[in-house]
Design an enzyme around this catalytic site. Structure first.
Site, PDB file in Angstrom:
ATOM      1  N   HIS A   1       0.799  -1.235   0.000  1.00  0.00           N
ATOM      2  CA  HIS A   1       0.000   0.000   0.000  1.00  0.00           C
ATOM      3  C   HIS A   1       0.832   1.285   0.000  1.00  0.00           C
ATOM      4  O   HIS A   1       0.256   2.369   0.069  1.00  0.00           O
ATOM      5  CB  HIS A   1      -0.909   0.005   1.232  1.00  0.00           C
ATOM      6  CG  HIS A   1      -0.120   0.065   2.497  1.00  0.00           C
ATOM      7  ND1 HIS A   1       0.540  -1.025   3.009  1.00  0.00           N
ATOM      8  CD2 HIS A   1       0.157   1.103   3.318  1.00  0.00           C
ATOM      9  CE1 HIS A   1       1.186  -0.663   4.103  1.00  0.00           C
ATOM     10  NE2 HIS A   1       0.972   0.618   4.314  1.00  0.00           N
TER      11      HIS A   1
ATOM     12  N   HIS B   1       1.709   7.040  -0.273  1.00  0.00           N
ATOM     13  CA  HIS B   1       0.864   6.170   0.555  1.00  0.00           C
ATOM     14  C   HIS B   1      -0.492   6.053  -0.122  1.00  0.00           C
ATOM     15  O   HIS B   1      -1.222   7.033  -0.230  1.00  0.00           O
ATOM     16  CB  HIS B   1       0.726   6.753   1.967  1.00  0.00           C
ATOM     17  CG  HIS B   1       0.335   5.734   2.976  1.00  0.00           C
ATOM     18  ND1 HIS B   1      -0.946   5.249   3.083  1.00  0.00           N
ATOM     19  CD2 HIS B   1       1.064   5.094   3.916  1.00  0.00           C
ATOM     20  CE1 HIS B   1      -0.987   4.355   4.060  1.00  0.00           C
ATOM     21  NE2 HIS B   1       0.219   4.242   4.577  1.00  0.00           N
TER      22      HIS B   1
END
Length: 156
Positions: free
Chosen positions: A59, A74
């Site tokens: 992620h 992110h």
């Protein structure tokens, strides 16, 4: 002093980091930068700078430039809880990438379906001086941005 242009890793709407609904990002605890609210579809997240993949998680990823500027991307907030679902990596830790190169395919609808915010914070890691990050006009106006377009400039 080095000047590093940082590009949007995804298309969408540019967002000021202070407007990201997560205090760790909004308050600059990780570093300063900006964010992009992506379209609700499967998209490719690209390298915002050229450099080496220092850290690669399903992620999130950190790329370090030749000037030793670390940039964190992110993908979504609290998306670590998905244990890799919604993300497909196209590179490996240690790889050298060019700005604009696909790093991770990001399944935004899966993130939204899990009740998570898909916004993509992009920050200069460990940057403690907010004045060292100069956001582009698109961030100030909350305008649309395409992947690979200028998001902010990091001055070290």
């Amino acid at each position: 002093m080095s000047t590093t242009p940082v590009h949007a890793p995804v298309s969408g709407r540019a967002v000021a980091l202070a407007d990201v609904p997560d205090p760790v990002f909004a308050q600059g605890m990780v570093g300063y930068g900006a964010a992009v609210d992506p379209p609700r579809e499967v998209i490719d997240a690209v390298a915002p700078v050229s450099g080496r993949i220092l850290k690669l998680m399903p992620h999130a990823y950190i790329i370090v430039t030749s000037e030793n500027v670390g940039v964190l991307v992110h993908l979504g907030l609290d998306t670590v809880t998905l244990n890799g679902a919604a993300f497909s990596a196209h590179v490996a830790e240690g790889d050298t990438v060019a700005a604009g190169q696909t790093v991770i395919t990001y399944d935004v609808p899966t993130v939204v379906a899990a009740g998570l915010n898909p916004v993509v914070p992009v920050v200069v890691v460990d940057e403690r001086e907010p004045g060292n990050v100069v956001v582009d006009e698109v961030v100030a106006t909350g305008s649309g941005i395409t992947a690979g377009s200028a998001l902010f400039t990091a001055n070290k």
